[in-house]
Motif scaffolding. Structure first.
Motif, PDB file in Angstrom:
ATOM      1  N   LYS A  11       0.804  -1.229   0.000  1.00 40.97           N
ATOM      2  CA  LYS A  11       0.000   0.000   0.000  1.00 40.97           C
ATOM      3  C   LYS A  11       0.838   1.281   0.000  1.00 40.97           C
ATOM      4  CE  LYS A  11      -4.125  -1.717  -0.072  1.00 40.97           C
ATOM      5  NZ  LYS A  11      -5.049  -1.514  -1.145  1.00 40.97           N
ATOM      6  N   PRO A  12       1.911   1.394   0.810  1.00 39.43           N
ATOM      7  CA  PRO A  12       2.689   2.639   0.754  1.00 39.43           C
ATOM      8  C   PRO A  12       3.301   2.899  -0.620  1.00 39.43           C
ATOM      9  CG  PRO A  12       3.188   1.473   2.770  1.00 39.43           C
ATOM     10  CD  PRO A  12       2.337   0.560   1.933  1.00 39.43           C
ATOM     11  N   LYS A  17       3.236   5.750  -5.896  1.00 39.90           N
ATOM     12  CA  LYS A  17       3.090   5.745  -7.351  1.00 39.90           C
ATOM     13  C   LYS A  17       1.953   6.664  -7.800  1.00 39.90           C
ATOM     14  CE  LYS A  17       2.627   2.816 -11.349  1.00 39.90           C
ATOM     15  NZ  LYS A  17       3.069   1.559 -11.899  1.00 39.90           N
ATOM     16  N   ARG A  18       0.825   6.619  -7.095  1.00 39.23           N
ATOM     17  CA  ARG A  18      -0.301   7.474  -7.451  1.00 39.23           C
ATOM     18  C   ARG A  18       0.016   8.950  -7.221  1.00 39.23           C
ATOM     19  NH1 ARG A  18      -5.475   3.939  -5.283  1.00 39.23           N
ATOM     20  NH2 ARG A  18      -5.246   2.289  -6.840  1.00 39.23           N
ATOM     21  N   THR A  19       0.769   9.246  -6.165  1.00 40.13           N
ATOM     22  CA  THR A  19       1.157  10.628  -5.882  1.00 40.13           C
ATOM     23  C   THR A  19       2.102  11.158  -6.957  1.00 40.13           C
ATOM     24  OG1 THR A  19       0.936  10.203  -3.520  1.00 40.13           O
ATOM     25  CG2 THR A  19       2.168  12.158  -4.162  1.00 40.13           C
ATOM     26  N   LEU A  20       3.084  10.344  -7.353  1.00 44.95           N
ATOM     27  CA  LEU A  20       4.008  10.765  -8.409  1.00 44.95           C
ATOM     28  C   LEU A  20       3.276  10.969  -9.732  1.00 44.95           C
ATOM     29  CD1 LEU A  20       7.076   8.460  -7.701  1.00 44.95           C
ATOM     30  CD2 LEU A  20       6.961  10.937  -7.418  1.00 44.95           C
ATOM     31  N   ALA A  21       2.356  10.069 -10.056  1.00 44.56           N
ATOM     32  CA  ALA A  21       1.600  10.212 -11.306  1.00 44.56           C
ATOM     33  C   ALA A  21       0.702  11.445 -11.252  1.00 44.56           C
ATOM     34  CB  ALA A  21       0.771   8.958 -11.562  1.00 44.56           C
ATOM     35  N   GLY A  22       0.073  11.695 -10.116  1.00 46.05           N
ATOM     36  CA  GLY A  22      -0.765  12.887  -9.972  1.00 46.05           C
ATOM     37  C   GLY A  22       0.039  14.161 -10.114  1.00 46.05           C
ATOM     38  N   GLY A  23       1.220  14.193  -9.514  1.00 46.93           N
ATOM     39  CA  GLY A  23       2.104  15.354  -9.665  1.00 46.93           C
ATOM     40  C   GLY A  23       2.556  15.534 -11.097  1.00 46.93           C
ATOM     41  N   GLY A  24       2.833  14.430 -11.782  1.00 48.14           N
ATOM     42  CA  GLY A  24       3.235  14.514 -13.186  1.00 48.14           C
ATOM     43  C   GLY A  24       2.137  15.082 -14.058  1.00 48.14           C
ATOM     44  N   PHE A  25       0.906  14.612 -13.863  1.00 48.29           N
ATOM     45  CA  PHE A  25      -0.210  15.136 -14.655  1.00 48.29           C
ATOM     46  C   PHE A  25      -0.495  16.595 -14.314  1.00 48.29           C
ATOM     47  CE2 PHE A  25      -1.462  10.555 -15.082  1.00 48.29           C
ATOM     48  CZ  PHE A  25      -1.193  10.487 -16.441  1.00 48.29           C
ATOM     49  N   PHE A  26      -0.306  16.967 -13.033  1.00 52.00           N
ATOM     50  CA  PHE A  26      -0.493  18.359 -12.630  1.00 52.00           C
ATOM     51  C   PHE A  26       0.494  19.269 -13.357  1.00 52.00           C
ATOM     52  CE2 PHE A  26       0.924  21.834  -9.861  1.00 52.00           C
ATOM     53  CZ  PHE A  26      -0.251  22.561  -9.789  1.00 52.00           C
ATOM     54  N   GLY A  49       7.139  15.224 -17.058  1.00 55.87           N
ATOM     55  CA  GLY A  49       7.628  14.011 -17.711  1.00 55.87           C
ATOM     56  C   GLY A  49       8.504  13.182 -16.793  1.00 55.87           C
ATOM     57  N   ALA A  50       9.358  13.855 -16.006  1.00 54.76           N
ATOM     58  CA  ALA A  50      10.234  13.136 -15.078  1.00 54.76           C
ATOM     59  C   ALA A  50       9.423  12.448 -13.983  1.00 54.76           C
ATOM     60  CB  ALA A  50      11.242  14.104 -14.465  1.00 54.76           C
ATOM     61  N   LEU A  51       8.390  13.126 -13.467  1.00 54.17           N
ATOM     62  CA  LEU A  51       7.561  12.502 -12.430  1.00 54.17           C
ATOM     63  C   LEU A  51       6.797  11.301 -12.977  1.00 54.17           C
ATOM     64  CD1 LEU A  51       6.164  15.604 -10.522  1.00 54.17           C
ATOM     65  CD2 LEU A  51       7.770  13.903  -9.680  1.00 54.17           C
ATOM     66  N   LEU A  52       6.277  11.409 -14.194  1.00 49.04           N
ATOM     67  CA  LEU A  52       5.567  10.271 -14.782  1.00 49.04           C
ATOM     68  C   LEU A  52       6.517   9.113 -15.070  1.00 49.04           C
ATOM     69  CD1 LEU A  52       3.040  12.055 -17.155  1.00 49.04           C
ATOM     70  CD2 LEU A  52       2.550  10.813 -15.052  1.00 49.04           C
ATOM     71  N   TRP A  53       7.737   9.425 -15.509  1.00 50.06           N
ATOM     72  CA  TRP A  53       8.724   8.370 -15.747  1.00 50.06           C
ATOM     73  C   TRP A  53       9.082   7.671 -14.434  1.00 50.06           C
ATOM     74  CZ3 TRP A  53      13.756   7.957 -13.922  1.00 50.06           C
ATOM     75  CH2 TRP A  53      14.494   6.892 -14.458  1.00 50.06           C
ATOM     76  N   LYS A  57       8.369   3.541 -12.850  1.00 52.55           N
ATOM     77  CA  LYS A  57       9.398   2.636 -12.329  1.00 52.55           C
ATOM     78  C   LYS A  57       9.036   2.041 -10.964  1.00 52.55           C
ATOM     79  CE  LYS A  57      11.927   3.298 -15.834  1.00 52.55           C
ATOM     80  NZ  LYS A  57      11.911   2.264 -16.858  1.00 52.55           N
ATOM     81  N   VAL A  58       8.019   2.588 -10.291  1.00 50.06           N
ATOM     82  CA  VAL A  58       7.631   2.093  -8.967  1.00 50.06           C
ATOM     83  C   VAL A  58       6.772   0.843  -9.134  1.00 50.06           C
ATOM     84  CG1 VAL A  58       6.355   2.617  -6.858  1.00 50.06           C
ATOM     85  CG2 VAL A  58       7.745   4.384  -7.942  1.00 50.06           C
TER      86      VAL A  58
END
Length: 74
Positions: A11-12, A17-26, A49-53, A57-58
């Motif tokens: 879960k952590p 992963k969801r936080t990094l993807a959300g930041g990337g889309f933001f 792009g770096a946050l989504l990449w 990887k997570v």
């Protein structure tokens, strides 16, 4: 029949992963707004792009491969 679940989810790592993807889309959205207004949004585009990449990887799932032991990280 095995009592071990077929998929184990960490879960952590899933939240990370969801936080990094959300930041990337933001940041991609902020970059699009900057480009639409006429400003330079290259830095935001690169950060997004770096946050989504990094989010890609997570790995947070383990899938059971064998009946005895043998989990593979997916």
């Amino acid at each position: 029949m095995s009592r071990t679940p077929e998929v184990i989810i960490n879960k952590p790592l899933q939240i990370l992963k969801r936080t990094l993807a959300g930041g990337g889309f933001f940041f991609l959205a902020v970059s699009g707004i900057h480009f639409a207004v006429g400003n330079n949004g290259i830095i935001q585009l690169l950060i997004g792009g770096a946050l989504l990449w990094l989010a890609s990887k997570v790995k947070y799932k383990w899938v059971k491969e064998f009946e005895v032991g043998g989990f593979k990280r997916v």
